[in-house]
Write a protein that holds these residues in place. Structure first.
Motif, PDB file in Angstrom:
ATOM      1  N   SER A   1       0.846  -1.198  -0.188  1.00 22.78           N
ATOM      2  CA  SER A   1      -0.021   0.067   0.012  1.00 22.78           C
ATOM      3  C   SER A   1       0.990   1.186  -0.067  1.00 22.78           C
ATOM      4  O   SER A   1       1.667   1.304   1.067  1.00 22.78           O
ATOM      5  CB  SER A   1      -0.843   0.271   1.108  1.00 22.78           C
TER       6      SER A   1
ATOM      7  N   THR B   1      -5.228  -0.778  -0.201  1.00 23.37           N
ATOM      8  CA  THR B   1      -4.746  -1.929   0.865  1.00 23.37           C
ATOM      9  C   THR B   1      -5.449  -3.337   0.122  1.00 23.37           C
ATOM     10  O   THR B   1      -5.201  -4.249   0.959  1.00 23.37           O
ATOM     11  CB  THR B   1      -5.537  -1.914   2.185  1.00 23.37           C
ATOM     12  N   SER B   2      -5.689  -3.136  -1.101  1.00 24.59           N
ATOM     13  CA  SER B   2      -6.114  -4.790  -1.764  1.00 24.59           C
ATOM     14  C   SER B   2      -5.716  -4.771  -3.217  1.00 24.59           C
ATOM     15  O   SER B   2      -5.526  -5.644  -3.882  1.00 24.59           O
ATOM     16  CB  SER B   2      -7.709  -4.705  -1.800  1.00 24.59           C
TER      17      SER B   2
ATOM     18  N   THR C   1       0.912  -3.813   4.185  1.00 25.13           N
ATOM     19  CA  THR C   1      -0.252  -4.015   4.938  1.00 25.13           C
ATOM     20  C   THR C   1      -0.782  -5.507   5.038  1.00 25.13           C
ATOM     21  O   THR C   1      -0.462  -6.556   3.927  1.00 25.13           O
ATOM     22  CB  THR C   1      -1.245  -3.059   4.546  1.00 25.13           C
TER      23      THR C   1
ATOM     24  N   ASN D   1      -4.538  -7.914   5.165  1.00 26.32           N
ATOM     25  CA  ASN D   1      -6.053  -8.301   5.378  1.00 26.32           C
ATOM     26  C   ASN D   1      -6.879  -7.007   5.184  1.00 26.32           C
ATOM     27  O   ASN D   1      -7.888  -6.750   5.748  1.00 26.32           O
ATOM     28  CB  ASN D   1      -6.384  -8.987   6.639  1.00 26.32           C
ATOM     29  N   GLY D   2      -6.416  -6.009   4.414  1.00 32.03           N
ATOM     30  CA  GLY D   2      -7.231  -5.057   4.106  1.00 32.03           C
ATOM     31  C   GLY D   2      -7.109  -3.721   4.920  1.00 32.03           C
ATOM     32  O   GLY D   2      -7.997  -3.014   4.901  1.00 32.03           O
ATOM     33  N   SER D   3      -6.293  -3.635   5.811  1.00 29.30           N
ATOM     34  CA  SER D   3      -6.051  -2.656   7.234  1.00 29.30           C
ATOM     35  C   SER D   3      -4.558  -2.501   7.282  1.00 29.30           C
ATOM     36  O   SER D   3      -3.764  -3.287   6.999  1.00 29.30           O
ATOM     37  CB  SER D   3      -6.957  -3.044   8.240  1.00 29.30           C
ATOM     38  N   TYR D   4      -4.382  -1.675   8.307  1.00 23.23           N
ATOM     39  CA  TYR D   4      -2.973  -1.373   8.800  1.00 23.23           C
ATOM     40  C   TYR D   4      -3.097  -1.978  10.157  1.00 23.23           C
ATOM     41  O   TYR D   4      -1.819  -1.647  10.920  1.00 23.23           O
ATOM     42  CB  TYR D   4      -2.816   0.263   8.857  1.00 23.23           C
ATOM     43  N   ASP D   5      -3.677  -2.676  10.676  1.00 22.26           N
ATOM     44  CA  ASP D   5      -3.626  -3.287  11.854  1.00 22.26           C
ATOM     45  C   ASP D   5      -2.440  -3.992  12.029  1.00 22.26           C
ATOM     46  O   ASP D   5      -1.739  -4.042  12.983  1.00 22.26           O
ATOM     47  CB  ASP D   5      -4.965  -4.132  12.291  1.00 22.26           C
TER      48      ASP D   5
ATOM     49  N   SER E   1       0.947  -4.201   9.892  1.00 24.99           N
ATOM     50  CA  SER E   1       1.663  -3.568   8.995  1.00 24.99           C
ATOM     51  C   SER E   1       3.123  -3.578   9.164  1.00 24.99           C
ATOM     52  O   SER E   1       3.443  -3.428  10.451  1.00 24.99           O
ATOM     53  CB  SER E   1       0.900  -2.159   8.681  1.00 24.99           C
TER      54      SER E   1
ATOM     55  N   GLY F   1       1.981  -1.491  13.155  1.00 27.34           N
ATOM     56  CA  GLY F   1       0.400  -1.606  13.404  1.00 27.34           C
ATOM     57  C   GLY F   1      -0.001  -1.461  14.792  1.00 27.34           C
ATOM     58  O   GLY F   1       0.739  -0.904  15.720  1.00 27.34           O
TER      59      GLY F   1
END
Length: 371
Positions: free
Chosen positions: A277, A285-286, A315, A317-321, A323, A336
């Protein structure tokens, strides 16, 4: 008579003022010196780095102060680059720039810091000799820090360097397959959780192929510090014990981020898929997925268009949690939740590349490459 005396005094004062202004003007002319006048030099012409040199001073770059003809303090920086990047329209465009503190006329590097600059930031091959070009830049900035109209001066030198691949062997929990799932008998990348802070918390990424576990893969975790400590089933999917049977993590098959705490006797796991990303894909994020290679145990994205001067982040799973960015030395670090740290990964060249993310060696030894 009195009138004539006053006129003479005025004439004398005007003449003194004119001469004084002329003198001041002549002493405030900025005259950029030649780069050679700084006598830029390196303490050695060749640097070979190993783990044994990490805590030693391996090279010092020194120079004389640049004299611009007036009482000003120039700003100095060192630029590290490869010979092929020091000419052409974008000369020195990929250099690693190290700004020196005000008044500093030298820079000494410890082996560990210099090795990080070479292998992580310049991404030189490890275990091989490369030619490094170092350029000293002296510039006069405005009070605001912005560049002035005075052109900077430069002085360059070359030396040969041989960095090494620095991998710290952190305490580990080694995966031992249960039932018929066969895993390596010795510590092996892809089958370890590591404690990067040398405490009770371990982390790593495991590819669980769903060999023959109960709803997942059957395995235990063996301490590298004490082989007698074998962590297994603790009664639930998120607990461990030293007396239980196999651990069963679900869902599987899956590539998972696994965290274990040997004091709290807990274990958690999160299935993950990674993406790039950044500026070049609008921070989607995808849009730019990496594909896991079970043979090399690395995540790879081919034919990725990147632009010099822009940045990106790994990143999941589609997020920055979950990363990953880099720290000040260029090493890959978790960025993250809940820490939200790190520096966006810089892109030094424009082109189409293969980007690789390697998480197989456990926490503290995660790496990436752009080739």
């Amino acid at each position: 008579m009195k009138k004539i005396s006053i006129q003479i005094i005025y004439a004398f004062l005007l003449t003194s003022l004119f001469l004084g202004c002329k003198k001041d003007a002549s002493t405030n002319i900025v005259v950029p010196p030649k780069g050679s006048s700084m006598v830029f030099k390196s303490s050695v012409s060749s640097v070979v780095l190993t783990a044994a040199t990490d805590a030693s001073n391996v090279v010092t770059f020194s120079f004389n102060a640049a004299d611009f003809g007036v009482s000003i303090v120039p700003t100095y920086s060192l630029e590290f680059d490869l010979p092929a990047d020091t000419s052409g329209a974008n000369a020195w465009g990929n250099a690693v720039i190290v700004k020196l503190p005000a008044g500093t006329l030298s820079k000494t590097y410890l082996g560990a810091d210099f090795n990080s600059l070479l292998s992580n930031q310049l991404m030189l091959p490890t275990g091989a000799v490369s030619t490094l070009v170092v350029r000293l830049k002296a510039e006069v900035n405005q009070n605001t820090g912005a560049a002035s109209v005075i052109k900077p001066i430069y002085s360059s030198l070359t030396l040969t360097v041989n960095p090494y691949k620095a991998t710290i062997e952190y305490p580990a929990l080694m995966v031992r397959g249960g039932n018929s799932w066969k895993t390596p008998a010795v510590r092996t990348n892809g089958f370890v959780l590591t404690s990067s802070k040398f405490n009770a918390k371990y982390e790593g990424y495991l590819n669980l192929p769903n060999a023959d576990g109960y709803g997942g893969d059957a395995f235990q975790l063996v301490s590298s510090k004490d082989a007698a400590k074998v962590y297994g089933w603790g009664g639930t999917a998120t607990t461990m014990s030293l007396t239980g049977g196999n651990l069963y993590l679900t869902p599987a098959p899956a590539y998972m981020k696994v965290n274990a705490d040997v004091d709290a006797l807990t274990i958690t796991y999160t299935p993950v898929k990674f993406f790039i990303s950044g500026d070049d894909n609008g921070w989607s994020t995808s849009a730019t997925p990496l594909v896991y290679n079970a043979t090399t145990m690395k995540w790879v994205a081919s034919n990725v268009s990147l632009t010099a001067g822009k940045t990106f982040v790994f990143t999941a799973n589609g997020s920055y949690d979950i990363s990953y960015k880099v720290d000040a030395t260029g090493a890959l670090v978790f960025a993250g939740a809940p820490t939200w740290g790190g520096i966006n990964i810089p892109i030094t060249k424009t082109g189409v590349f293969t980007v690789t993310l390697d998480l197989s060696a456990g926490d503290g030894n995660y790496t990436y490459s752009i080739k």
